[in-house]
Design a protein around this motif. Structure first.
Motif, PDB file in Angstrom:
ATOM      1  N   HIS A 278      46.370  55.618  43.725  1.00 12.74           N
ATOM      2  CA  HIS A 278      46.188  56.916  43.062  1.00 12.74           C
ATOM      3  C   HIS A 278      47.483  57.971  42.766  1.00 12.74           C
ATOM      4  O   HIS A 278      47.375  59.176  42.355  1.00 12.74           O
ATOM      5  CB  HIS A 278      45.681  57.811  44.198  1.00 12.74           C
ATOM      6  N   VAL A 279      48.553  57.138  42.441  1.00 15.08           N
ATOM      7  CA  VAL A 279      49.745  57.721  41.774  1.00 15.08           C
ATOM      8  C   VAL A 279      50.027  57.131  40.677  1.00 15.08           C
ATOM      9  O   VAL A 279      50.357  55.848  40.580  1.00 15.08           O
ATOM     10  CB  VAL A 279      50.975  57.751  43.092  1.00 15.08           C
ATOM     11  N   ILE A 280      50.234  57.709  39.647  1.00 14.61           N
ATOM     12  CA  ILE A 280      50.637  57.332  38.289  1.00 14.61           C
ATOM     13  C   ILE A 280      52.037  57.810  37.965  1.00 14.61           C
ATOM     14  O   ILE A 280      52.378  59.279  38.008  1.00 14.61           O
ATOM     15  CB  ILE A 280      49.840  57.634  37.285  1.00 14.61           C
ATOM     16  N   ARG A 281      53.137  56.954  37.881  1.00 10.13           N
ATOM     17  CA  ARG A 281      54.591  57.467  37.571  1.00 10.13           C
ATOM     18  C   ARG A 281      54.754  57.279  36.107  1.00 10.13           C
ATOM     19  O   ARG A 281      54.310  56.211  35.311  1.00 10.13           O
ATOM     20  CB  ARG A 281      55.388  56.474  38.636  1.00 10.13           C
ATOM     21  N   THR A 282      55.824  58.021  35.644  1.00 12.33           N
ATOM     22  CA  THR A 282      56.206  57.814  34.151  1.00 12.33           C
ATOM     23  C   THR A 282      56.967  56.524  34.145  1.00 12.33           C
ATOM     24  O   THR A 282      57.474  56.272  34.944  1.00 12.33           O
ATOM     25  CB  THR A 282      57.073  59.081  33.942  1.00 12.33           C
ATOM     26  N   ARG A 283      57.010  56.270  32.912  1.00 12.21           N
ATOM     27  CA  ARG A 283      57.955  55.193  32.636  1.00 12.21           C
ATOM     28  C   ARG A 283      59.268  55.325  32.694  1.00 12.21           C
ATOM     29  O   ARG A 283      60.188  54.488  33.203  1.00 12.21           O
ATOM     30  CB  ARG A 283      57.539  54.746  31.202  1.00 12.21           C
ATOM     31  N   GLY A 284      59.855  56.365  32.168  1.00 14.47           N
ATOM     32  CA  GLY A 284      61.184  56.863  32.324  1.00 14.47           C
ATOM     33  C   GLY A 284      61.657  57.727  33.347  1.00 14.47           C
ATOM     34  O   GLY A 284      60.506  57.840  34.290  1.00 14.47           O
TER      35      GLY A 284
ATOM     36  N   TYR B 274      69.627  57.386  21.032  1.00 13.34           N
ATOM     37  CA  TYR B 274      70.343  58.122  21.685  1.00 13.34           C
ATOM     38  C   TYR B 274      70.079  58.270  23.233  1.00 13.34           C
ATOM     39  O   TYR B 274      70.975  58.821  24.034  1.00 13.34           O
ATOM     40  CB  TYR B 274      69.976  59.661  21.081  1.00 13.34           C
ATOM     41  N   VAL B 275      68.977  57.719  23.433  1.00 15.20           N
ATOM     42  CA  VAL B 275      68.728  57.877  24.959  1.00 15.20           C
ATOM     43  C   VAL B 275      69.643  56.557  25.445  1.00 15.20           C
ATOM     44  O   VAL B 275      70.226  57.001  26.729  1.00 15.20           O
ATOM     45  CB  VAL B 275      67.136  57.475  25.182  1.00 15.20           C
ATOM     46  N   ALA B 276      69.390  55.463  25.145  1.00 10.22           N
ATOM     47  CA  ALA B 276      70.449  54.494  25.806  1.00 10.22           C
ATOM     48  C   ALA B 276      71.715  54.548  25.624  1.00 10.22           C
ATOM     49  O   ALA B 276      72.528  54.343  26.565  1.00 10.22           O
ATOM     50  CB  ALA B 276      70.170  53.139  25.115  1.00 10.22           C
TER      51      ALA B 276
ATOM     52  N   ALA C  80      73.052  57.226  28.206  1.00 10.83           N
ATOM     53  CA  ALA C  80      72.974  56.309  29.333  1.00 10.83           C
ATOM     54  C   ALA C  80      74.317  55.592  29.588  1.00 10.83           C
ATOM     55  O   ALA C  80      74.892  55.468  30.503  1.00 10.83           O
ATOM     56  CB  ALA C  80      71.805  55.299  29.495  1.00 10.83           C
ATOM     57  N   ALA C  81      74.772  55.063  28.426  1.00 15.86           N
ATOM     58  CA  ALA C  81      75.999  54.220  28.321  1.00 15.86           C
ATOM     59  C   ALA C  81      77.379  55.446  28.284  1.00 15.86           C
ATOM     60  O   ALA C  81      78.072  55.214  29.284  1.00 15.86           O
ATOM     61  CB  ALA C  81      76.425  53.443  27.037  1.00 15.86           C
ATOM     62  N   VAL C  82      76.989  56.459  28.005  1.00 16.52           N
ATOM     63  CA  VAL C  82      78.211  57.488  27.862  1.00 16.52           C
ATOM     64  C   VAL C  82      78.434  58.075  29.235  1.00 16.52           C
ATOM     65  O   VAL C  82      79.783  58.273  29.593  1.00 16.52           O
ATOM     66  CB  VAL C  82      78.231  58.780  26.841  1.00 16.52           C
TER      67      VAL C  82
ATOM     68  N   ARG D 287      70.323  44.640  33.239  1.00 17.22           N
ATOM     69  CA  ARG D 287      69.237  44.178  32.678  1.00 17.22           C
ATOM     70  C   ARG D 287      68.813  45.063  31.336  1.00 17.22           C
ATOM     71  O   ARG D 287      67.699  44.899  30.839  1.00 17.22           O
ATOM     72  CB  ARG D 287      67.998  44.319  33.582  1.00 17.22           C
ATOM     73  N   ALA D 288      69.901  46.076  30.892  1.00 13.81           N
ATOM     74  CA  ALA D 288      69.432  46.733  29.819  1.00 13.81           C
ATOM     75  C   ALA D 288      68.391  47.703  29.806  1.00 13.81           C
ATOM     76  O   ALA D 288      67.555  48.026  28.851  1.00 13.81           O
ATOM     77  CB  ALA D 288      69.320  45.882  28.353  1.00 13.81           C
ATOM     78  N   GLU D 289      68.206  48.124  31.182  1.00 17.53           N
ATOM     79  CA  GLU D 289      66.978  48.938  31.336  1.00 17.53           C
ATOM     80  C   GLU D 289      67.635  50.605  31.562  1.00 17.53           C
ATOM     81  O   GLU D 289      66.745  51.475  32.180  1.00 17.53           O
ATOM     82  CB  GLU D 289      66.186  48.518  32.695  1.00 17.53           C
ATOM     83  N   GLN D 290      68.748  50.623  31.334  1.00 14.33           N
ATOM     84  CA  GLN D 290      69.283  52.048  31.571  1.00 14.33           C
ATOM     85  C   GLN D 290      68.758  53.363  31.103  1.00 14.33           C
ATOM     86  O   GLN D 290      68.741  54.658  31.558  1.00 14.33           O
ATOM     87  CB  GLN D 290      70.743  52.133  31.095  1.00 14.33           C
ATOM     88  N   GLU D 291      67.860  53.224  29.988  1.00 18.48           N
ATOM     89  CA  GLU D 291      67.191  54.386  29.546  1.00 18.48           C
ATOM     90  C   GLU D 291      66.445  54.906  30.563  1.00 18.48           C
ATOM     91  O   GLU D 291      65.925  56.055  30.555  1.00 18.48           O
ATOM     92  CB  GLU D 291      66.217  53.874  28.424  1.00 18.48           C
ATOM     93  N   ALA D 292      65.785  54.078  31.508  1.00 15.88           N
ATOM     94  CA  ALA D 292      64.833  54.678  32.534  1.00 15.88           C
ATOM     95  C   ALA D 292      65.674  55.581  33.562  1.00 15.88           C
ATOM     96  O   ALA D 292      64.986  56.474  34.430  1.00 15.88           O
ATOM     97  CB  ALA D 292      64.270  53.514  33.429  1.00 15.88           C
ATOM     98  N   LEU D 293      67.096  55.706  33.527  1.00 13.20           N
ATOM     99  CA  LEU D 293      67.765  56.612  34.483  1.00 13.20           C
ATOM    100  C   LEU D 293      68.274  58.049  33.603  1.00 13.20           C
ATOM    101  O   LEU D 293      68.836  58.729  34.741  1.00 13.20           O
ATOM    102  CB  LEU D 293      69.172  55.764  34.729  1.00 13.20           C
ATOM    103  N   VAL D 294      67.693  58.131  32.497  1.00 12.10           N
ATOM    104  CA  VAL D 294      68.152  59.350  31.893  1.00 12.10           C
ATOM    105  C   VAL D 294      67.310  60.260  32.019  1.00 12.10           C
ATOM    106  O   VAL D 294      65.935  60.092  31.584  1.00 12.10           O
ATOM    107  CB  VAL D 294      68.635  59.008  30.276  1.00 12.10           C
ATOM    108  N   LYS D 295      67.583  61.518  32.415  1.00  8.79           N
ATOM    109  CA  LYS D 295      66.705  62.727  32.560  1.00  8.79           C
ATOM    110  C   LYS D 295      66.262  63.222  31.198  1.00  8.79           C
ATOM    111  O   LYS D 295      67.359  63.727  30.469  1.00  8.79           O
ATOM    112  CB  LYS D 295      67.438  63.822  33.545  1.00  8.79           C
TER     113      LYS D 295
END
Length: 253
Positions: free
Chosen positions: A62-68, A106-108, A111-113, A187-195
């Motif tokens: 019953h909970v849907i979460r965003t991808r990012g 720019y999102v990734a 995340a690197a910067v 794992r190059a998934e750092q985009e998921a950590l950017v607000k």
């Protein structure tokens, strides 16, 4: 669709209120309502934030979460940047295409910067620290916000987190959190950590050097760009499979 702030049991709103409501409805068997000729199911949509990294997400059909990290980040990841730039900056589509290509992912890139800052933000949340290192804030350790890391400010931020961490948090938690964040980057998934709420300012910062002396009205850019990106999203595209699948599971549960 109802915002949690409209029905929150506390003034705070947010995920805590959603989960309290979810638990209450589950205890009372009210997540699914069976009428005479219809069935109604309650589904809650939340920002993922750092749930995956910290293993704090609520597992429920019953909970849907965003991808990012949040819905704004999803909009930036899925939107058509050239179309949004053309509208936000009142420039030709050709110019917008060139600028979007120059900006790139720019999102990734952010995340690197901000890798060190993001790690500190995840750590701050993970150890329940009560300090100024917060995911909702721009980096306080990068010079001029997007430059190199100031080691003195980094050390101070680390000290602030350790001095204000929540009661009962084990000393090993910091090592565990840092390892989890390192895994996300590996794992190059750092985009998921950017607000996503912090992306418009960085995007404009990346764009300004591309104006090359032209008079471009960017005064409302940070307010408009996320909304304009939303209007360009193709909801039939593959990016929406995450939401479609989650909703299907909720309806079938």
């Amino acid at each position: 669709m109802i915002l949690i702030e409209e029905i929150a049991m506390s003034s705070a709103g947010g995920k805590d209120s959603i989960y309290k409501l979810l638990d209450m409805l589950r205890r009372n068997n009210q997540l699914v309502y069976q009428g005479n000729s219809f069935e109604r199911r309650l589904v809650f949509a939340v920002d993922k934030d750092y749930d995956d990294v910290l293993s704090t997400g609520r597992r429920s059909q019953h909970v849907i979460r965003t991808r990012g990290a949040d819905v704004e980040a999803d909009i930036h990841l899925a939107g058509n940047l050239p179309k949004a730039l053309s509208a936000a900056l009142s420039v030709t589509q050709d110019d917008a295409e060139v600028w979007a290509a120059a900006v790139g992912d720019y999102v990734a890139e952010l995340a690197a910067v901000w890798r060190e800052w993001i790690e500190l933000c995840v750590l701050s949340v993970g150890v329940r620290a009560r300090c100024s290192v917060r995911p909702s804030r721009h980096s306080a350790i990068n010079r001029d916000r997007y430059g190199t890391v100031d080691v003195d400010k980094l050390a101070q931020a680390e000290s602030d987190i350790r001095d204000t961490m929540g009661e009962g948090v084990p000393d090993t938690k910091e090592v565990w959190v840092r390892a989890r964040v390192a895994g996300v980057y590996r794992r190059a998934e750092q985009e998921a950590l950017v607000k996503g709420k912090l992306l418009p300012h960085y995007l404009l910062w990346r764009l300004k050097p591309l104006f090359a002396g032209r008079v471009v009205d960017s005064s409302a850019f940070e307010t408009l760009v996320t909304h304009l990106l939303l209007t360009t999203i193709d909801f039939a595209d593959s990016w929406s499979d995450h939401y479609r699948t989650s909703l299907q599971k909720a309806l079938a549960s």
